[in-house]
Motif scaffolding. Structure first.
Motif, PDB file in Angstrom:
ATOM      1  N   GLU A 142      27.795  -3.187   3.098  1.00 20.69           N
ATOM      2  CA  GLU A 142      27.625  -4.604   2.760  1.00 20.69           C
ATOM      3  C   GLU A 142      26.812  -5.240   3.885  1.00 20.69           C
ATOM      4  OE1 GLU A 142      27.584  -8.447   1.989  1.00 20.69           O
ATOM      5  OE2 GLU A 142      28.571  -7.839   3.834  1.00 20.69           O
ATOM      6  N   ASN A 143      25.868  -6.098   3.530  1.00 23.34           N
ATOM      7  CA  ASN A 143      24.826  -6.451   4.495  1.00 23.34           C
ATOM      8  C   ASN A 143      24.786  -7.922   4.877  1.00 23.34           C
ATOM      9  OD1 ASN A 143      22.868  -5.074   5.888  1.00 23.34           O
ATOM     10  ND2 ASN A 143      21.330  -5.153   4.278  1.00 23.34           N
ATOM     11  N   GLU A 144      25.628  -8.765   4.235  1.00 22.21           N
ATOM     12  CA  GLU A 144      25.432 -10.205   4.455  1.00 22.21           C
ATOM     13  C   GLU A 144      26.638 -10.909   5.057  1.00 22.21           C
ATOM     14  OE1 GLU A 144      23.060 -12.329   1.104  1.00 22.21           O
ATOM     15  OE2 GLU A 144      24.499 -11.000   0.147  1.00 22.21           O
ATOM     16  N   GLU A 145      27.822 -10.283   4.972  1.00 19.90           N
ATOM     17  CA  GLU A 145      29.032 -11.058   5.277  1.00 19.90           C
ATOM     18  C   GLU A 145      29.715 -10.524   6.527  1.00 19.90           C
ATOM     19  OE1 GLU A 145      31.445 -11.083   1.687  1.00 19.90           O
ATOM     20  OE2 GLU A 145      30.001 -12.445   0.789  1.00 19.90           O
ATOM     21  N   ASP A 146      31.054 -10.664   6.532  1.00 22.48           N
ATOM     22  CA  ASP A 146      31.861 -10.055   7.583  1.00 22.48           C
ATOM     23  C   ASP A 146      31.617 -10.779   8.918  1.00 22.48           C
ATOM     24  OD1 ASP A 146      33.449  -8.200   8.921  1.00 22.48           O
ATOM     25  OD2 ASP A 146      32.328  -6.457   8.288  1.00 22.48           O
ATOM     26  N   LEU A 147      31.789 -10.089  10.008  1.00 20.23           N
ATOM     27  CA  LEU A 147      31.631 -10.712  11.328  1.00 20.23           C
ATOM     28  C   LEU A 147      30.177 -11.067  11.619  1.00 20.23           C
ATOM     29  CD1 LEU A 147      34.195  -8.383  12.998  1.00 20.23           C
ATOM     30  CD2 LEU A 147      34.358 -10.861  12.980  1.00 20.23           C
ATOM     31  N   TYR A 148      29.253 -10.584  10.753  1.00 22.96           N
ATOM     32  CA  TYR A 148      27.826 -10.845  10.962  1.00 22.96           C
ATOM     33  C   TYR A 148      27.424 -12.233  10.460  1.00 22.96           C
ATOM     34  CZ  TYR A 148      27.233  -5.980  12.261  1.00 22.96           C
ATOM     35  OH  TYR A 148      27.320  -4.769  12.894  1.00 22.96           O
ATOM     36  N   GLY A 170      30.715 -11.332  -2.976  1.00 28.74           N
ATOM     37  CA  GLY A 170      30.090 -10.358  -2.065  1.00 28.74           C
ATOM     38  C   GLY A 170      30.689  -8.975  -2.262  1.00 28.74           C
ATOM     39  N   CYS A 171      32.018  -8.887  -2.375  1.00 33.17           N
ATOM     40  CA  CYS A 171      32.689  -7.588  -2.593  1.00 33.17           C
ATOM     41  C   CYS A 171      32.287  -7.020  -3.950  1.00 33.17           C
ATOM     42  CB  CYS A 171      34.202  -7.748  -2.558  1.00 33.17           C
ATOM     43  SG  CYS A 171      34.852  -8.254  -0.971  1.00 33.17           S
ATOM     44  N   GLU A 172      32.266  -7.888  -4.968  1.00 38.07           N
ATOM     45  CA  GLU A 172      31.953  -7.384  -6.310  1.00 38.07           C
ATOM     46  C   GLU A 172      30.539  -6.811  -6.359  1.00 38.07           C
ATOM     47  OE1 GLU A 172      32.772 -10.499  -9.138  1.00 38.07           O
ATOM     48  OE2 GLU A 172      34.937 -10.369  -8.812  1.00 38.07           O
ATOM     49  N   LYS A 173      29.584  -7.513  -5.723  1.00 38.69           N
ATOM     50  CA  LYS A 173      28.191  -7.046  -5.778  1.00 38.69           C
ATOM     51  C   LYS A 173      28.036  -5.687  -5.105  1.00 38.69           C
ATOM     52  CE  LYS A 173      25.913 -10.699  -4.123  1.00 38.69           C
ATOM     53  NZ  LYS A 173      24.785 -11.527  -3.710  1.00 38.69           N
ATOM     54  N   ILE A 174      28.601  -5.531  -3.909  1.00 37.60           N
ATOM     55  CA  ILE A 174      28.349  -4.296  -3.156  1.00 37.60           C
ATOM     56  C   ILE A 174      29.112  -3.123  -3.774  1.00 37.60           C
ATOM     57  CG2 ILE A 174      30.154  -4.625  -1.386  1.00 37.60           C
ATOM     58  CD1 ILE A 174      26.655  -3.228  -0.767  1.00 37.60           C
ATOM     59  N   ILE A 175      30.317  -3.378  -4.259  1.00 36.93           N
ATOM     60  CA  ILE A 175      31.107  -2.268  -4.804  1.00 36.93           C
ATOM     61  C   ILE A 175      30.527  -1.827  -6.146  1.00 36.93           C
ATOM     62  CG2 ILE A 175      33.381  -1.659  -5.706  1.00 36.93           C
ATOM     63  CD1 ILE A 175      34.443  -3.432  -3.293  1.00 36.93           C
ATOM     64  N   ARG A 176      30.115  -2.792  -6.960  1.00 40.21           N
ATOM     65  CA  ARG A 176      29.470  -2.410  -8.217  1.00 40.21           C
ATOM     66  C   ARG A 176      28.167  -1.639  -7.925  1.00 40.21           C
ATOM     67  NH1 ARG A 176      30.692  -3.590 -12.990  1.00 40.21           N
ATOM     68  NH2 ARG A 176      32.040  -5.321 -12.469  1.00 40.21           N
ATOM     69  N   TYR A 177      27.427  -2.097  -6.918  1.00 40.83           N
ATOM     70  CA  TYR A 177      26.184  -1.417  -6.563  1.00 40.83           C
ATOM     71  C   TYR A 177      26.469   0.050  -6.198  1.00 40.83           C
ATOM     72  CZ  TYR A 177      21.645  -0.358  -4.733  1.00 40.83           C
ATOM     73  OH  TYR A 177      20.416   0.239  -4.553  1.00 40.83           O
ATOM     74  N   ALA A 178      27.549   0.268  -5.427  1.00 38.24           N
ATOM     75  CA  ALA A 178      27.877   1.635  -4.989  1.00 38.24           C
ATOM     76  C   ALA A 178      28.178   2.531  -6.189  1.00 38.24           C
ATOM     77  CB  ALA A 178      29.062   1.602  -4.030  1.00 38.24           C
ATOM     78  N   PHE A 179      28.936   2.018  -7.152  1.00 37.58           N
ATOM     79  CA  PHE A 179      29.246   2.844  -8.329  1.00 37.58           C
ATOM     80  C   PHE A 179      28.003   3.062  -9.184  1.00 37.58           C
ATOM     81  CE2 PHE A 179      33.676   1.903  -7.295  1.00 37.58           C
ATOM     82  CZ  PHE A 179      34.253   3.143  -7.530  1.00 37.58           C
ATOM     83  N   GLU A 180      27.172   2.023  -9.314  1.00 32.85           N
ATOM     84  CA  GLU A 180      25.927   2.187 -10.087  1.00 32.85           C
ATOM     85  C   GLU A 180      25.014   3.213  -9.413  1.00 32.85           C
ATOM     86  OE1 GLU A 180      24.618   0.920 -13.001  1.00 32.85           O
ATOM     87  OE2 GLU A 180      26.666   0.292 -13.409  1.00 32.85           O
ATOM     88  N   TYR A 181      24.970   3.163  -8.083  1.00 32.10           N
ATOM     89  CA  TYR A 181      24.139   4.107  -7.332  1.00 32.10           C
ATOM     90  C   TYR A 181      24.640   5.532  -7.585  1.00 32.10           C
ATOM     91  CZ  TYR A 181      21.747   6.387  -3.454  1.00 32.10           C
ATOM     92  OH  TYR A 181      20.958   7.234  -2.711  1.00 32.10           O
ATOM     93  N   ALA A 182      25.973   5.697  -7.510  1.00 29.63           N
ATOM     94  CA  ALA A 182      26.555   7.026  -7.730  1.00 29.63           C
ATOM     95  C   ALA A 182      26.216   7.526  -9.123  1.00 29.63           C
ATOM     96  CB  ALA A 182      28.069   6.961  -7.531  1.00 29.63           C
ATOM     97  N   ARG A 183      26.336   6.648 -10.093  1.00 27.53           N
ATOM     98  CA  ARG A 183      26.046   7.045 -11.481  1.00 27.53           C
ATOM     99  C   ARG A 183      24.572   7.415 -11.624  1.00 27.53           C
ATOM    100  NH1 ARG A 183      28.093   2.984 -16.038  1.00 27.53           N
ATOM    101  NH2 ARG A 183      29.988   4.225 -15.995  1.00 27.53           N
ATOM    102  N   ALA A 184      23.676   6.603 -11.085  1.00 24.11           N
ATOM    103  CA  ALA A 184      22.231   6.837 -11.246  1.00 24.11           C
ATOM    104  C   ALA A 184      21.780   8.101 -10.522  1.00 24.11           C
ATOM    105  CB  ALA A 184      21.455   5.631 -10.724  1.00 24.11           C
TER     106      ALA A 184
END
Ligand code: NAD
Length: 515
Positions: A142-148, A170-184
């Motif tokens: 995840e690239n936008e949130e957290d302590l950054y 933010g969590c929904e976007k990155i986690i969905r992206y990870a599963f979509e990446y795995a599928r693709a």
């Protein structure tokens, strides 16, 4: 999932303009600092030789701009190029130490909403020495949130604070992206890493959203690790992992470790993907120690450019370059950083950056013999741009039930402070609160504190709304202001407040340690 494909990329997929010639896709290019110009030259030379249909537009970023007084390291007009081309191939830059300079990478990622950082970490055994010959892990950070978020304050003489912000979208976007990446990419498993045994609300949300979204991808295995043991397992048994999705800070740390484990930090490329713009870069820095010598390894930037070519719908060019690069490595053609690491005859005759690029160009059209040849597919199977922002949930029923007031007080005991605050909870203004507890650095020190607990000059004082009979009740903002007036009247220095709220009846705050 919707892929927000920029118009100019879609039209380029047809590749034919009125002239009958393939269209060149405009991309923004920055040569950066240190070894940046050398590896960018080498990378663009390979791209041109391989027939990449790109029209680079160069922008200046980095040290020169910082030194000229831009604290952001980028000129205002450069944003125009980035927002128009929506594709950025970026060489590393040098961030001067101190002086209030902001990290350009963090600025670009956050300003352009590049929420997903993808870092493939692959071993090239036996040609590149590694203790982990079968490692093939993709880290999605995840690239936008957290302590950054960069929200930091000094609150007292002794205490400094950095806010950790985690959002549901933010969590929904990155986690969905990870599963979509795995599928693709035909990946079998997605592992989530958090520290939700400690940060139950922030990391707890990341884990909870992972558990919700994984149900939509039943064909992909999923698991969760606490980040400490997860990182330890990654360092010793990387073959257990496939795709890892994690937060910003954890992802930053484990992806550098994983890249180094493959043999050299100079080998890994990364993509930063957003809904509108994507940025591609090597994961390493500007390597000032070897700048200008022509010996830097351009592989990290080149492999980032391969990801860029897939993103701009030129998978056949990406495939040609990646296979030629693998064939080059198999032939033992190495830059100096990999010298002697493999069993190749050329291991002691390191190639310079440009000679290495020429060696790749000579092998264009060849497939690797040892490694499995790469074959990239045309998007949309590849999640090269973001899913649409997840739909917003209806607002919860929110009720304020109390307030944490943070007080700066040196040289006092918790008992003494509690005695003063208990009265101030309802006078001189009738604020209608009861002091419930005081913590110091999160540990309960009143009531019933331990003399062994080390206390600093920073006290979190929890007041809860109570009626005349002492029963809990909701409170208003005006009553919180009255409470603060009471503290001021007694000369107490309050630093900040955090409201205690329930959302649909569920507490939106953590208990104190020991409460
Ligand atoms: P670095 O990655 O630049 O260098 C670490 C070590 O790896 C050095 O010994 C270097 O010579 C070597 N190395 C790195 N890339 C190499 C390559 N392609 N070929 C051969 N050897 C390579 O890290 P650093 O020294 O900590 O940072 C130097 C500067 O880079 C700092 O100003 C830092 O802020 C900046 N930086 C920029 C980025 C970026 O722009 N994306 C990322 C990290 C660091």
């Amino acid at each position: 999932m919707k892929h927000d494909t920029p118009e100019h990329l879609l039209s380029d997929a047809n590749l034919v303009a009125e002239t009958g010639q393939p269209l060149a896709v405009p991309i923004t290019v920055a040569y950066g600092d240190g070894i940046g110009p050398e590896i960018m030259e080498a990378t663009l030379k390979v791209l041109r030789a391989a027939g990449a249909r790109i029209a680079p537009e160069t922008i200046e970023i980095g040290e020169k701009l910082y030194r000229a007084g831009s604290t952001a390291g980028i000129a205002p007009q450069s944003w125009e190029s980035l927002r128009r081309t929506r594709v950025f191939l970026k060489a590393p830059i040098t961030t001067p130490q101190g002086g209030g300079y902001k990290s350009l990478n963090v600025t670009i990622r956050k300003t352009l909403g590049l929420y997903a950082n993808i870092r493939p970490c692959v071993s090239y055994h036996p040609f590149v020495n590694t203790k982990h010959p079968t490692m093939d892990v993709v880290i999605i950070r995840e690239n936008e949130e957290d302590l950054y978020a960069g929200i930091e304050h000094r609150q007292t003489d002794e205490v400094f604070q950095c806010l950790k912000l985690i959002t549901r979208p933010g969590c929904e976007k990155i986690i969905r992206y990870a599963f979509e990446y795995a599928r693709a990419h035909g990946r079998r498993k997605v592992t989530c890493m958090t520290k939700d045994n400690i940060m139950k609300m922030t990391d707890g949300l990341f884990h909870r959203v992972f558990d919700e979204i994984k149900l939509q991808y039943p064909e992909i295995e999923s698991e969760h690790y606490i980040i400490d043991i997860g990182a330890a397992r990654l360092a010793t048994q990387p073959e257990r992992f496939d795709v890892i999705v994690t937060g910003n800070l954890y992802g930053d740390i484990i992806s550098d470790i994983a890249a180094e484990m493959t043999g050299s930090v100079g080998l890994a490329g990364s993509a930063n993907i957003g809904e509108h713009v994507a940025m591609f870069e090597a994961i390493h820095g500007s390597a000032p120690d070897i700048a200008g010598k022509g010996i830097a390894n351009p592989s990290g930037l080149l492999l980032a450019a391969v990801m860029m070519l897939v993103h701009i719908r030129q998978p056949e060019v990406a495939t040609r370059i990646h296979n030629a690069w693998l064939a080059t490595i198999e032939d033992g053609v190495f830059t100096a950083d990999l010298r002697g690491t493999g069993g190749s005859p050329n291991a002691y005759r390191p190639f310079g950056s440009m000679d290495f690029a020429d060696a790749i160009i000579e092998r264009l059209g060849r497939k690797p013999a040892h490694f499995k040849p790469v074959r990239y597919a045309l998007a949309p199977e590849t999640p090269r741009s973001a899913p649409a922002t997840p739909p917003r949930r209806p607002a919860a029923a929110k009720a304020m039930v109390g307030v944490d007031v943070f007080v700066h007080a040196a040289g006092v005991s918790a008992e003494f402070l509690a005695g003063r605050l208990a009265t101030l909870a309802h006078q001189p203004r009738p604020a209608g609160f009861t002091l419930q507890m005081i913590t110091n650095r999160g540990v309960k020190v009143w009531p019933g504190g331990f003399p062994e607990t080390f206390c600093t000059d920073h006290w979190r004082c929890r007041f809860v709304g109570t009626d005349a009979a002492g029963n809990p009740r909701t409170v208003s903002h005006a009553e919180v202001v009255d409470l603060l007036h009471n503290l001021i009247s007694d000369g107490l220095d309050f630093i900040k407040t955090e409201h205690l709220c329930t959302f649909d009846g569920e507490a939106g705050y953590a208990l104190g340690q020991g409460q």
